[in-house]
Scaffold this motif. Sequence first.
Motif, PDB file in Angstrom:
ATOM      1  N   ARG A 131       0.849  -1.241  -0.156  1.00 34.45           N
ATOM      2  CA  ARG A 131       0.011  -0.160  -0.005  1.00 34.45           C
ATOM      3  C   ARG A 131       0.835   1.543   0.178  1.00 34.45           C
ATOM      4  N   ALA A 132       2.055   1.116   0.822  1.00 37.40           N
ATOM      5  CA  ALA A 132       2.776   2.645   0.903  1.00 37.40           C
ATOM      6  C   ALA A 132       3.461   2.675  -0.458  1.00 37.40           C
ATOM      7  N   ARG A 133       3.911   1.752  -0.981  1.00 35.73           N
ATOM      8  CA  ARG A 133       4.305   1.807  -2.556  1.00 35.73           C
ATOM      9  C   ARG A 133       3.569   2.232  -3.528  1.00 35.73           C
ATOM     10  N   GLU A 134       2.349   1.944  -3.364  1.00 39.12           N
ATOM     11  CA  GLU A 134       1.270   2.248  -4.185  1.00 39.12           C
ATOM     12  C   GLU A 134       0.827   3.948  -3.924  1.00 39.12           C
ATOM     13  N   LEU A 135       0.918   4.314  -2.743  1.00 37.89           N
ATOM     14  CA  LEU A 135       0.603   5.730  -2.522  1.00 37.89           C
ATOM     15  C   LEU A 135       1.654   6.647  -2.926  1.00 37.89           C
ATOM     16  N   MET A 136       2.928   6.022  -2.920  1.00 36.12           N
ATOM     17  CA  MET A 136       4.160   6.834  -3.365  1.00 36.12           C
ATOM     18  C   MET A 136       3.872   6.951  -4.881  1.00 36.12           C
ATOM     19  N   VAL A 137       3.532   6.137  -5.574  1.00 41.00           N
ATOM     20  CA  VAL A 137       3.012   6.242  -6.999  1.00 41.00           C
ATOM     21  C   VAL A 137       1.966   7.235  -7.325  1.00 41.00           C
ATOM     22  N   GLN A 138       1.273   7.178  -6.566  1.00 35.21           N
ATOM     23  CA  GLN A 138      -0.324   8.095  -6.426  1.00 35.21           C
ATOM     24  C   GLN A 138       0.037   9.422  -6.385  1.00 35.21           C
ATOM     25  N   THR A 139       1.192   9.762  -5.361  1.00 36.85           N
ATOM     26  CA  THR A 139       1.598  10.976  -5.057  1.00 36.85           C
ATOM     27  C   THR A 139       2.462  11.605  -5.664  1.00 36.85           C
ATOM     28  N   GLY A 140       3.157  10.763  -6.614  1.00 38.20           N
ATOM     29  CA  GLY A 140       4.325  11.171  -7.462  1.00 38.20           C
ATOM     30  C   GLY A 140       5.504  11.110  -6.785  1.00 38.20           C
ATOM     31  N   ILE A 141       5.913  10.156  -5.784  1.00 40.00           N
ATOM     32  CA  ILE A 141       7.171  10.101  -5.354  1.00 40.00           C
ATOM     33  C   ILE A 141       8.105   8.606  -5.437  1.00 40.00           C
ATOM     34  N   ALA A 142       7.362   7.877  -6.376  1.00 37.63           N
ATOM     35  CA  ALA A 142       7.887   6.506  -6.857  1.00 37.63           C
ATOM     36  C   ALA A 142       9.344   6.902  -6.982  1.00 37.63           C
ATOM     37  N   LEU A 152      15.317  15.133   0.214  1.00 36.92           N
ATOM     38  CA  LEU A 152      13.892  15.262  -0.329  1.00 36.92           C
ATOM     39  C   LEU A 152      13.660  16.783  -0.252  1.00 36.92           C
ATOM     40  N   SER A 153      12.939  17.460  -1.364  1.00 38.11           N
ATOM     41  CA  SER A 153      12.574  18.700  -1.218  1.00 38.11           C
ATOM     42  C   SER A 153      11.459  18.814  -0.487  1.00 38.11           C
ATOM     43  N   GLY A 154      11.166  20.126   0.098  1.00 35.52           N
ATOM     44  CA  GLY A 154       9.897  20.336   0.943  1.00 35.52           C
ATOM     45  C   GLY A 154       8.716  19.774   0.587  1.00 35.52           C
ATOM     46  N   GLY A 155       8.366  19.939  -0.952  1.00 36.72           N
ATOM     47  CA  GLY A 155       7.141  19.156  -1.391  1.00 36.72           C
ATOM     48  C   GLY A 155       7.195  17.774  -1.417  1.00 36.72           C
ATOM     49  N   MET A 156       8.372  17.246  -1.574  1.00 37.78           N
ATOM     50  CA  MET A 156       8.317  15.720  -1.353  1.00 37.78           C
ATOM     51  C   MET A 156       8.246  15.183  -0.038  1.00 37.78           C
ATOM     52  N   ARG A 157       8.845  15.859   0.928  1.00 38.82           N
ATOM     53  CA  ARG A 157       8.624  15.678   2.380  1.00 38.82           C
ATOM     54  C   ARG A 157       7.098  15.576   2.713  1.00 38.82           C
ATOM     55  N   GLN A 158       6.672  16.634   2.168  1.00 37.60           N
ATOM     56  CA  GLN A 158       5.147  16.577   2.575  1.00 37.60           C
ATOM     57  C   GLN A 158       4.196  15.590   1.811  1.00 37.60           C
ATOM     58  N   ARG A 159       4.607  15.289   0.664  1.00 36.60           N
ATOM     59  CA  ARG A 159       4.192  13.946  -0.017  1.00 36.60           C
ATOM     60  C   ARG A 159       4.195  12.901   0.783  1.00 36.60           C
ATOM     61  N   VAL A 160       5.449  12.575   1.594  1.00 37.27           N
ATOM     62  CA  VAL A 160       5.681  11.518   2.360  1.00 37.27           C
ATOM     63  C   VAL A 160       4.604  11.595   3.362  1.00 37.27           C
ATOM     64  N   SER A 161       4.486  12.724   3.982  1.00 39.06           N
ATOM     65  CA  SER A 161       3.704  12.849   5.074  1.00 39.06           C
ATOM     66  C   SER A 161       2.274  12.598   4.868  1.00 39.06           C
ATOM     67  N   ILE A 162       1.804  12.657   3.808  1.00 40.44           N
ATOM     68  CA  ILE A 162       0.505  12.596   2.988  1.00 40.44           C
ATOM     69  C   ILE A 162       0.325  11.121   3.117  1.00 40.44           C
ATOM     70  N   CYS A 163       1.208  10.335   2.299  1.00 37.09           N
ATOM     71  CA  CYS A 163       1.136   8.839   2.236  1.00 37.09           C
ATOM     72  C   CYS A 163       1.190   8.395   3.672  1.00 37.09           C
ATOM     73  N   ARG A 164       1.818   8.657   4.599  1.00 35.29           N
ATOM     74  CA  ARG A 164       1.959   8.271   6.005  1.00 35.29           C
ATOM     75  C   ARG A 164       0.148   8.491   6.578  1.00 35.29           C
ATOM     76  N   ALA A 165      -0.136   9.669   6.096  1.00 33.31           N
ATOM     77  CA  ALA A 165      -1.662   9.773   6.791  1.00 33.31           C
ATOM     78  C   ALA A 165      -2.544   9.045   6.013  1.00 33.31           C
ATOM     79  N   LEU A 166      -2.242   8.540   4.689  1.00 30.86           N
ATOM     80  CA  LEU A 166      -3.478   7.672   4.073  1.00 30.86           C
ATOM     81  C   LEU A 166      -3.171   6.161   4.182  1.00 30.86           C
TER      82      LEU A 166
END
Length: 275
Positions: A131-142, A152-166
């Motif tokens: 699921r985590a790997r899928e979310l990384m694809v979905q949020t553009g950080i695969a 990671l850039s600020g935007g990518m860090r925030q994408r990681v935190s969104i994946c964690r929340a999802l």
Amino acid sequence: MTLQKAAGKMEFGAGAIGLSISFEGIAHTYEADHTRTQALIDINFTAGAGEFIALLGPSGCGKSTLLLIAAGLARPSAGRVLIEGQPVTKPFTDLGFVFQDATLLEWRTALRNILIQAEARGLDRVAAEVRARELMVQTGIAGFENAFPAQLSGGMRQRVSICRALLHNPPIMLMDEPFGALDAMTREQMLLDTQRIWMEGRKTVLFVTHDIPEAVLLADKIVVLGPRPGRVLKIYEIDCARPRSINDLSRRDLVELQQEIRDVLRESGAFSRTA
Ligand code: ADP
Ligand code: MG
């Protein structure tokens, strides 16, 4: 859907259906060192199941406090929160929380930061990693699974935190100025991605912001809060088909709406105070 069913719904994959959240007569006063700060007063509104709600208001008007109350992490001084009609009396854990700061552990890779959610909840490791790997694809950080936060850039860090929340596929997302610290271009992309992810999952979202265009772009409803003690000044429904684009913000009716919200906030004194 009952709360038990929703809370027990831990399978990965298909989107969990959003749950409704109602605020009934919420008021909150902080008491610390003999100082009383009234943060919120007379908050009444409902986020329908699967709705995207923007909470818009000036700094210090109690937006973050309201999210903590919604999650059962703070007890309101008055009033109550209902999730799917049931009063919240203790922390409600079947939700995802995203803050302005990504709050990543610097010594863990991006993937392992996302998996913290699974560890905390005792979820199946293998399914969680899929699921985590899928979310990384979905949020553009695969491709950044093994990168450390410092890489990671600020935007990518925030994408990681969104994946964690999802990760645990919660029916509710609480987002507290999640893009406030990002540069304008990154932020624009994050807004569009947030819209896409919401359209795919239809979770109930409470999204805190002090940015009017951001609220108009994303929300079904904007709850406009006045300066402290925060109270609901007005609730606007946004009538604009999705997916919305940045260009939609230039539509005449939406320009007028943004102007009206600015006026409502100005009249409340929101722009004349520092917090
Ligand atoms: P916002 O998120 O809209 O900026 P907050 O909910 O963080 O507003 O805070 C609302 C008010 O409550 C502010 O005046 C803030 O200083 C005060 N406040 C927030 N948290 C606490 C706390 N733990 N103790 C005392 N006062 C607090
Ligand atoms: Mg805040």
